[in-house]
Design a protein around this motif. Structure first.
Motif, mmCIF file in Angstrom:
data_model
loop_
_atom_site.group_PDB
_atom_site.id
_atom_site.type_symbol
_atom_site.label_atom_id
_atom_site.label_comp_id
_atom_site.label_asym_id
_atom_site.label_seq_id
_atom_site.Cartn_x
_atom_site.Cartn_y
_atom_site.Cartn_z
ATOM 1 N N SER A 174 10.111 -2.371 7.850
ATOM 2 C CA SER A 174 8.996 -3.028 7.176
ATOM 3 C C SER A 174 9.292 -4.503 6.918
ATOM 4 O O SER A 174 8.469 -5.380 7.189
ATOM 5 C CB SER A 174 8.691 -2.315 5.854
ATOM 6 N N GLY A 175 10.493 -4.800 6.409
ATOM 7 C CA GLY A 175 10.879 -6.187 6.133
ATOM 8 C C GLY A 175 11.028 -7.005 7.399
ATOM 9 O O GLY A 175 10.597 -8.160 7.465
ATOM 10 N N HIS A 176 11.618 -6.402 8.426
ATOM 11 C CA HIS A 176 11.842 -7.097 9.693
ATOM 12 C C HIS A 176 10.519 -7.498 10.337
ATOM 13 O O HIS A 176 10.401 -8.586 10.916
ATOM 14 C CB HIS A 176 12.627 -6.176 10.641
ATOM 15 N N PHE A 177 9.515 -6.628 10.208
ATOM 16 C CA PHE A 177 8.232 -6.877 10.857
ATOM 17 C C PHE A 177 7.251 -7.639 9.972
ATOM 18 O O PHE A 177 6.126 -7.920 10.368
ATOM 19 C CB PHE A 177 7.623 -5.562 11.351
ATOM 20 N N GLY A 178 7.682 -7.985 8.768
ATOM 21 C CA GLY A 178 6.860 -8.824 7.904
ATOM 22 C C GLY A 178 5.653 -8.123 7.327
ATOM 23 O O GLY A 178 4.641 -8.758 7.032
ATOM 24 N N HIS A 179 5.741 -6.791 7.167
ATOM 25 C CA HIS A 179 4.623 -6.065 6.557
ATOM 26 C C HIS A 179 4.573 -6.353 5.061
ATOM 27 O O HIS A 179 5.607 -6.355 4.386
ATOM 28 C CB HIS A 179 4.782 -4.555 6.783
ATOM 29 N N ALA A 180 3.377 -6.571 4.550
ATOM 30 C CA ALA A 180 3.215 -6.877 3.131
ATOM 31 C C ALA A 180 3.529 -5.667 2.262
ATOM 32 O O ALA A 180 3.915 -5.802 1.102
ATOM 33 C CB ALA A 180 1.787 -7.360 2.862
ATOM 34 N N ASN A 181 3.398 -4.480 2.826
ATOM 35 C CA ASN A 181 3.605 -3.247 2.070
ATOM 36 C C ASN A 181 4.214 -2.208 2.998
ATOM 37 O O ASN A 181 3.806 -2.100 4.161
ATOM 38 C CB ASN A 181 2.241 -2.751 1.550
ATOM 39 N N ILE A 182 5.178 -1.442 2.505
ATOM 40 C CA ILE A 182 5.813 -0.422 3.359
ATOM 41 C C ILE A 182 4.797 0.635 3.796
ATOM 42 O O ILE A 182 4.974 1.299 4.812
ATOM 43 C CB ILE A 182 7.019 0.226 2.642
ATOM 44 N N LYS A 183 3.691 0.757 3.035
ATOM 45 C CA LYS A 183 2.632 1.697 3.421
ATOM 46 C C LYS A 183 2.067 1.329 4.789
ATOM 47 O O LYS A 183 1.704 2.205 5.585
ATOM 48 C CB LYS A 183 1.520 1.702 2.374
ATOM 49 N N THR A 184 2.009 0.029 5.076
ATOM 50 C CA THR A 184 1.537 -0.418 6.385
ATOM 51 C C THR A 184 2.433 0.142 7.489
ATOM 52 O O THR A 184 1.957 0.603 8.525
ATOM 53 C CB THR A 184 1.533 -1.959 6.459
ATOM 54 N N THR A 185 3.741 0.101 7.242
ATOM 55 C CA THR A 185 4.708 0.632 8.208
ATOM 56 C C THR A 185 4.470 2.121 8.429
ATOM 57 O O THR A 185 4.460 2.598 9.570
ATOM 58 C CB THR A 185 6.149 0.404 7.707
ATOM 59 N N TYR A 186 4.264 2.854 7.345
ATOM 60 C CA TYR A 186 4.021 4.294 7.458
ATOM 61 C C TYR A 186 2.687 4.578 8.147
ATOM 62 O O TYR A 186 2.578 5.531 8.925
ATOM 63 C CB TYR A 186 4.059 4.950 6.077
ATOM 64 N N ASP A 187 1.658 3.776 7.844
ATOM 65 C CA ASP A 187 0.346 3.981 8.455
ATOM 66 C C ASP A 187 0.406 3.818 9.974
ATOM 67 O O ASP A 187 -0.196 4.586 10.729
ATOM 68 C CB ASP A 187 -0.675 2.993 7.884
ATOM 69 N N ILE A 188 1.123 2.792 10.418
ATOM 70 C CA ILE A 188 1.159 2.482 11.854
ATOM 71 C C ILE A 188 2.183 3.333 12.603
ATOM 72 O O ILE A 188 1.928 3.784 13.715
ATOM 73 C CB ILE A 188 1.470 0.986 12.086
#
Length: 216
Positions: A174-188
């Motif tokens: 999540s941090g590496h890809f610059g997501h504002a929220n870890i939920k974004t990482t889980y969603d995608i």
């Protein structure tokens, strides 16, 4: 959010083979996207000063974009967390060194016509490359080599799944890809994260069974 469309290992192998026939500029573009997961606009706004060759890091400070009526322009990254410093593997640092050498040679050839840009991806006379150039070129590359359909942004998704499949924790991804929220990482990347989690559980089971055998 939609689940990510990306390449699997077999398709990646075909992509790497196809890249062997391409020039250094195009190899650098694709492998940079694959091994950093940077967005297209972030790559096209990247300058040589953003790369720390000694520390093997890249600072993502800006993004390039094109809009009809406005043309090409540079802006801040997508979100506050999109401004970040990421570590990159030695193979990419080595590739960037080779590409910089070629980039400098091209600048010398152009001479007084050089427009002064420090962007990695520029036109023949040193002007910043068009923000949509990667997508346009990659689409032709995919068709030319008869590779499975994938847009340029799919390289970012492929980079994320590569990290997940090698056991990198979701928070780090999540941090590496610059997501504002870890939920974004889980969603995608939920499907891939669940697969990695299942593999982790299987490994724990194997570890337990091994310990059990050793105590007999």
């Amino acid at each position: 959010k939609k689940q990510a469309l990306c390449y699997d290992e077999e398709q990646l192998a075909a992509l790497f083979k196809a890249l062997e026939a391409e020039n250094l500029k195009h190899k650098t573009l694709v492998l940079l996207a694959l091994f950093t997961g940077m967005r297209r606009g972030e790559i096209m706004a990247l300058e040589w000063g953003d790369i720390n060759f000694e520390e093997q890091t890249i600072a993502i400070r800006r993004a390039a974009q094109y809009l009809p009526g406005l043309g090409a322009f540079t802006k801040d990254p997508k979100t506050e967390t999109s401004s970040r410093v990421i570590s990159v593997p030695p193979v990419i640092i080595s590739l960037l060194k080779d590409y910089r050498k070629q980039w400098l040679e091209n600048r010398l050839k152009v001479g007084d016509l050089w427009q002064g840009s420090e962007r990695l991806f520029v036109t023949w006379d040193g002007r910043p490359g068009h923000p949509e150039w990667p997508s346009q070129w990659f689409s032709k590359f995919i068709k030319r080599h008869k590779l499975p359909p994938l847009n340029f942004h799919g390289l970012r998704h492929t980079a994320a799944t590569m990290m997940i499949n090698t056991g990198v924790p979701a928070k780090v991804v999540s941090g590496h890809f610059g997501h504002a929220n870890i939920k974004t990482t889980y969603d995608i990347y939920g499907h891939y994260l669940r697969s990695a989690d299942k593999e982790a559980a299987d490994r724990l089971e194997q570890y337990y069974q091994k310990l059990k055998e050793n105590t007999k």
